[in-house]
Design a protein around this motif. Sequence first.
Motif, PDB file in Angstrom:
ATOM      1  N   LYS A 187       0.834  -1.215   0.000  1.00  0.00           N
ATOM      2  CA  LYS A 187       0.000   0.000   0.000  1.00  0.00           C
ATOM      3  C   LYS A 187       0.862   1.256   0.000  1.00  0.00           C
ATOM      4  N   SER A 194      -4.561   4.541  -7.388  1.00  0.00           N
ATOM      5  CA  SER A 194      -5.813   4.144  -6.739  1.00  0.00           C
ATOM      6  C   SER A 194      -6.325   2.794  -7.247  1.00  0.00           C
ATOM      7  N   TYR A 195      -6.043   2.476  -8.523  1.00  0.00           N
ATOM      8  CA  TYR A 195      -6.520   1.199  -9.046  1.00  0.00           C
ATOM      9  C   TYR A 195      -5.836   0.030  -8.317  1.00  0.00           C
ATOM     10  N   LEU A 197      -4.463   0.186  -5.368  1.00  0.00           N
ATOM     11  CA  LEU A 197      -4.940   0.180  -3.971  1.00  0.00           C
ATOM     12  C   LEU A 197      -6.280  -0.535  -3.863  1.00  0.00           C
ATOM     13  N   SER A 198      -7.122  -0.368  -4.888  1.00  0.00           N
ATOM     14  CA  SER A 198      -8.424  -1.047  -4.834  1.00  0.00           C
ATOM     15  C   SER A 198      -8.243  -2.565  -4.970  1.00  0.00           C
ATOM     16  N   SER A 201      -7.192  -3.684  -1.489  1.00  0.00           N
ATOM     17  CA  SER A 201      -8.315  -3.675  -0.547  1.00  0.00           C
ATOM     18  C   SER A 201      -9.269  -4.835  -0.837  1.00  0.00           C
ATOM     19  N   ASP A 202      -9.496  -5.124  -2.111  1.00  0.00           N
ATOM     20  CA  ASP A 202     -10.338  -6.273  -2.471  1.00  0.00           C
ATOM     21  C   ASP A 202      -9.752  -7.557  -1.918  1.00  0.00           C
ATOM     22  N   ASN A 205     -10.478  -7.930   1.655  1.00  0.00           N
ATOM     23  CA  ASN A 205     -11.881  -8.101   2.041  1.00  0.00           C
ATOM     24  C   ASN A 205     -12.468  -9.437   1.622  1.00  0.00           C
TER      25      ASN A 205
ATOM     26  N   PRO B  27      -4.756   8.776  -2.458  1.00  0.00           N
ATOM     27  CA  PRO B  27      -5.841   7.952  -1.952  1.00  0.00           C
ATOM     28  C   PRO B  27      -5.324   7.066  -0.817  1.00  0.00           C
ATOM     29  N   ASP B  29      -6.400   4.051   2.056  1.00  0.00           N
ATOM     30  CA  ASP B  29      -7.376   3.110   2.572  1.00  0.00           C
ATOM     31  C   ASP B  29      -7.662   3.480   4.030  1.00  0.00           C
ATOM     32  N   ARG B  48      -9.530  -4.203   8.186  1.00  0.00           N
ATOM     33  CA  ARG B  48      -9.364  -5.205   7.140  1.00  0.00           C
ATOM     34  C   ARG B  48      -8.925  -6.512   7.804  1.00  0.00           C
TER      35      ARG B  48
END
Lengths: 345, 73
Positions: A187, A194-195, A197-198, A201-202, A205, B27, B29, B48
């Motif tokens: 991170k 941002s892509y 980072l997503s 995060s996915d 999760n 950005p 988290d 998380r």
Amino acid sequence: MIIDPYHHPADTMTAEAEVTMRRSTFAVASGKGGTGKSTFAINLSMALAALGHEVILVDADLGGADLSTLLGIHAPRYTLKDFIQGDVSYLPEILEPTPSPHLRLICGGTDIISVSNPYYQQKVKLIRALAQLQADYIVVDLGPDITFNNLDFFNAAPVGFLVTQNMDAMILGFYRFLKAAFVRRLKQEFRNESYILSIISDFQNRGWSHARRDLIGSIRAASREAQKHLDAVLETFQPKLVFNMVESPAARKTADQMFSFILENFGFRLQTVGFIPRDRDVEKAYARNEPYLLRFPRSAASKALYEVLAACGLNYTRDGVRVSGFSDFLAYVKVEVPGWNLLKI
Amino acid sequence: MSDDDKKPPIPARGPDRRRGPDRRQNPVDPADLPFPDRRKGDRRQMDRRVTSPEETEELLKIIKPDTDEGAGG
């Protein structure tokens, strides 16, 4: 210093990432208490000092500092509390001498509870100050738990040691720590994308059965730049694993399995650098607040520690002479012993 | 013309930096913050998962704990 606890770490993460500690800074972590992490940190530092290197051992276990006690220093003049709270502005001022002329200690502060939970800015200040310390080696002993503090210190150091034992709880503890550190490192590395980072995060999760193997593959597939960046991260993120209190060869099998599991799922190489056996001599030395390397230099644990040094390419004196065997190493260690005034057994 | 008329107007007060729009460039988290991101309206700290139960189960299968039968092998 004005401290805003709600100041956003995103602003300072950039600054922190720019702080590159010298390659000879080692962080020692475990992810679980009771693995022998602090004992390893002390004896590793002692071994390097015996080879003539200038070593600074830092007790960064902010919630449970005990290195000074384990080295028989019961009333340090200053601790990290004095630096973190700003009473001492220059970190070298709090260096505590030890009986070894080449080993100095930065004691942790346990007397005030807020030191266990420093603000982000205080943590960055400490990491920056550690990066500027003048020494051949800096060994940073971290706390056992998975906190942002420990993860950030671990990631800031170029070399990370993880100390574990071959037991379910200890292996799971080190694995959780390692995974959390790796994800946090990713991170930080991809903080402007941002892509990516997503994707990360996915990964955090989603359920394990869906997420596994997706992380590295998805980042690689995002773009050629992301692939190159990721490869550079994987090249440098190579923690070193030490099995402590080993009682059987089963630890070697676990080490092999963990190497394969982590390489397959996260793409980085976990290097196992040593197996320190369970040794009654270590317990005796621990009970007397003495480094086992000095109290029992010929013990099986001391020999295994030398093998860790050799596996990491650290078996060189300050003058660059290679110490090619345990008996040669003992000659250097024995020079250190008289200064420590070890208790009579 | 009075002296008051010659004075430059008092500039308007700047925006409240704390309550203004989120001007951060990077950005982040919210799970990486050690506190709730109140500027995004979070009342609780985001989190998380580090490991999942399936992952733990899979790991436990590959650990070969120190046992008597392992000794000397």
